[in-house]
Write an enzyme that holds these catalytic residues in place. Sequence first.
Site, mmCIF file in Angstrom:
data_model
loop_
_atom_site.group_PDB
_atom_site.id
_atom_site.type_symbol
_atom_site.label_atom_id
_atom_site.label_comp_id
_atom_site.label_asym_id
_atom_site.label_seq_id
_atom_site.Cartn_x
_atom_site.Cartn_y
_atom_site.Cartn_z
ATOM 1 N N ASP A 199 -7.160 -1.414 -4.190
ATOM 2 C CA ASP A 199 -8.149 -1.113 -3.155
ATOM 3 C C ASP A 199 -9.145 -0.072 -3.634
ATOM 4 O OD1 ASP A 199 -6.861 -2.834 -1.388
ATOM 5 O OD2 ASP A 199 -5.664 -1.237 -0.493
ATOM 6 N N ASP B 137 0.846 -1.194 0.000
ATOM 7 C CA ASP B 137 0.000 0.000 0.000
ATOM 8 C C ASP B 137 0.876 1.235 0.000
ATOM 9 O OD1 ASP B 137 -2.381 -1.467 0.126
ATOM 10 O OD2 ASP B 137 -2.273 -1.599 2.301
#
Length: 222
Positions: A187, A157
């Site tokens: 995401d 991330d």
Amino acid sequence: MASKGKFSQSPSGCKRQGLIVCLIVILVLAVDQASKFWIKTNMTLSQTIDITSWFKITFVENNGMAFGMELFGKLFLSVFRIGAIGLFIWYIAKIRNKGFPTAYIVTLAFILAGAVGNLIDCIFYGLIFSESTFTHVAAMTGFGQGYAPALYGKVVDMLYFPLFEWPEWMPLAGGRIFFSPVFNVADSCITCGMIALILFFTKYINMGLEYKSPDETADAEK
């Protein structure tokens, strides 16, 4: 229940839905994996690059689902992703070119692409990268010589949007950052796709599950 006529073979423009799905998945995966590869091989854990005061590139890894949430164990999550992706592919194939809105197909394609993007991390990143630490940048290794076996890789991330900080005097929220999760392109596709699905396309979900091709209808009537 949907009528047979409503889902008759769509015009030629709708027949391009399969190509649209493929293009969306390819483009999303290209952007998602390119960004993750760069972050993984150029930044240490928790390193931050300030783009603006409300947008930063911050490298974190997680074992869980979107936005770092965790549910049960890592192996369960990886197997769950594989099963969910299989169902999405089956569902899209079932309703493709059957008269459903292209916007609905596009929404499903973004969710599918996001799920595949994070699954790639889980399957391959542990096999091909050394472990990222707070002091060392990861490097590519020989296949199978990385930091974890297949299905146990961590999801990369990097997108962080600390939009503002709640005032100190506010109960419970005082001093806390509004929107603190760190996430990735995959995401974003999953979350935005799910929101669009709930807001605009809920009625089509059951229609797609109930849809039967002319051959299936004829067999059922025999």
